[in-house]
Scaffold this motif. Structure first.
Motif, short mmCIF file in Angstrom:
data_model
loop_
_atom_site.label_atom_id
_atom_site.label_comp_id
_atom_site.label_asym_id
_atom_site.label_seq_id
_atom_site.Cartn_x
_atom_site.Cartn_y
_atom_site.Cartn_z
N SER A 193 -3.40 5.54 -2.73
CA SER A 193 -4.31 6.68 -2.65
C SER A 193 -3.53 7.96 -2.76
N ALA A 242 0.84 -1.21 0.00
CA ALA A 242 0.00 0.00 0.00
C ALA A 242 0.87 1.25 0.00
N LYS A 301 -2.27 -1.26 -3.65
CA LYS A 301 -3.36 -0.29 -3.56
C LYS A 301 -2.76 1.05 -3.14
N GLU A 336 -5.39 1.09 -8.20
CA GLU A 336 -4.87 -0.27 -8.11
C GLU A 336 -3.80 -0.43 -9.17
#
Length: 368
Positions: A248, A150, A246, A240
């Motif tokens: 952001s 992430a 993942k 993605e």
């Protein structure tokens, strides 16, 4: 060739980087400038009072010159496509400031011409040359935090009303959006840190603060926003990547401070930067291993040069690329993919958050 002779197209916002290229006694020298704004041209002339520099308001004249080996394009984003193509077709090597262009199709056309030309093309992703992000990449590559799963990025764009809502940046016809223009750096760094490209995006955004002409205070001064603003100032993007990571990215242009905060989480721990205090913190998992029971704080050393020392580094990298064949840290394909993510993120924002597939590169655009 012992000294690289450079032509500069555009002496606007990024013109200070030219300091690191104009080294008459060194390995590179500026021999020509094309600039349509008389004030900007006069400022350049005052800084470099060298009668040997050729000045013109028509960049096509610069491209005809035999004393220009390579060209640096520092103009507004919407001009990049045509100028890049013209430079490459003029048989000159090219440094193209980010973003590569403002549409995916324009990027693909630039890459196609580049492949045909046989010339060298470098994209101006200076964050790849910032010591903080170089260090974060090294920590990841060393396996310290395990396999990355992430990445979270928060971008506080303080002074946004001054930098982006007072000039051409505020219009989508010139930038597409600030999720492309401003975020192109961070999208590229996400690609760099993870070793993968984004394949799917969903985003929400709106014009929440600079939505009407009004005065606002910044740095003790009164400024006024413009009526024709049509780019969002508050965005949330989720992604993605091809390798399953993942990610952001949050971007806000009306925060009182300026900072980029990166959190990278792996299977063995996480690292987080603090670009205000110039630190990187590595958090380890609390396991039975003695090594994993302590955290590590890296204090970055002071750097010289704009953009945390990146500008002199990337300027030198271009010279080494042309004169010595040293490959730069970002490829034209990296430039294309950063734009592709920004374009699809913007489409998602303006369609109410609908998930968008990011078109991957075509095989003919992969460097051989």
């Amino acid at each position: 060739m012992e000294q690289l002779r450079l032509g500069i197209i555009g002496a606007g916002f990024r013109w200070n980087i030219t300091d690191f290229w104009h080294q008459p006694e060194g390995r590179s020298i500026i021999t020509a400038l094309a600039e349509i704004d008389e004030t900007a041209m006069n400022k350049f002339k005052a800084k470099y009072p060298d009668e040997a520099i050729f000045y013109t308001d028509d960049y096509h004249e610069l491209l005809k010159r035999d004393d220009v080996d390579a060209v640096v394009v520092l103009t507004e984003d919407y001009k990049h496509k045509q100028q890049a193509i013209d430079v490459l077709r003029a048989d000159k090597d090219l440094y193209l400031e980010k973003p590569m262009a403002i549409t995916i199709e324009d990027c693909d056309e630039i890459i196609s011409v580049w492949k045909e030309s046989g010339r060298k093309l470098m994209i101006g992703f200076n964050m790849r040359y910032m010591p903080m992000y170089e260090t974060m990449k090294q920590v990841i590559d060393d396996g310290t935090i395990g396999e990355v799963k992430a990445v979270w990025v928060r971008h506080f764009v303080g002074r946004g009303g001054i930098y982006y809502y007072q000039d051409w940046h505020r219009n989508s016809k010139y930038t597409n959006s600030l999720l492309l223009q401003k975020a192109s750096h961070d999208i590229d760094v996400i690609h760099m840190l993870t070793g993968s490209y984004v394949k799917k995006v969903s985003a929400f955004g709106s014009l929440d603060f600079y939505d009407k002409p009004e005065n606002f205070e910044a740095d003790g001064l009164t400024h006024q926003t413009a009526a024709e603003i049509d780019v969002e100032d508050n965005n949330v993007l989720i992604m993605e990547l091809e390798n399953g990571v993942k990610a952001s990215y949050l971007q806000c242009h009306f925060t009182p401070d300026y900072s980029r905060n990166y959190v990278v989480i792996g299977t063995k721990g996480r690292l987080e930067n603090d670009d205000v205090n110039d630190t990187i913190t590595i958090k380890t998992r609390n396991t039975d291993s003695l090594h994993d029971k302590s955290d590590i704080v890296i204090q970055m050393k002071p750097t010289l040069g704009d953009h945390a020392g990146a500008d002199p580094q990337i300027a030198n990298a271009f010279v080494e690329y042309i004169l010595d064949g040293v490959e730069p840290k970002a490829s034209p394909l990296d430039g294309r993919m950063s734009v592709a993510v920004g374009v699809k993120a913007t489409e998602s924002v303006r369609s109410g958050g609908i998930m968008q597939e990011v078109p991957q590169y075509l095989s003919q655009f992969v460097p051989q």
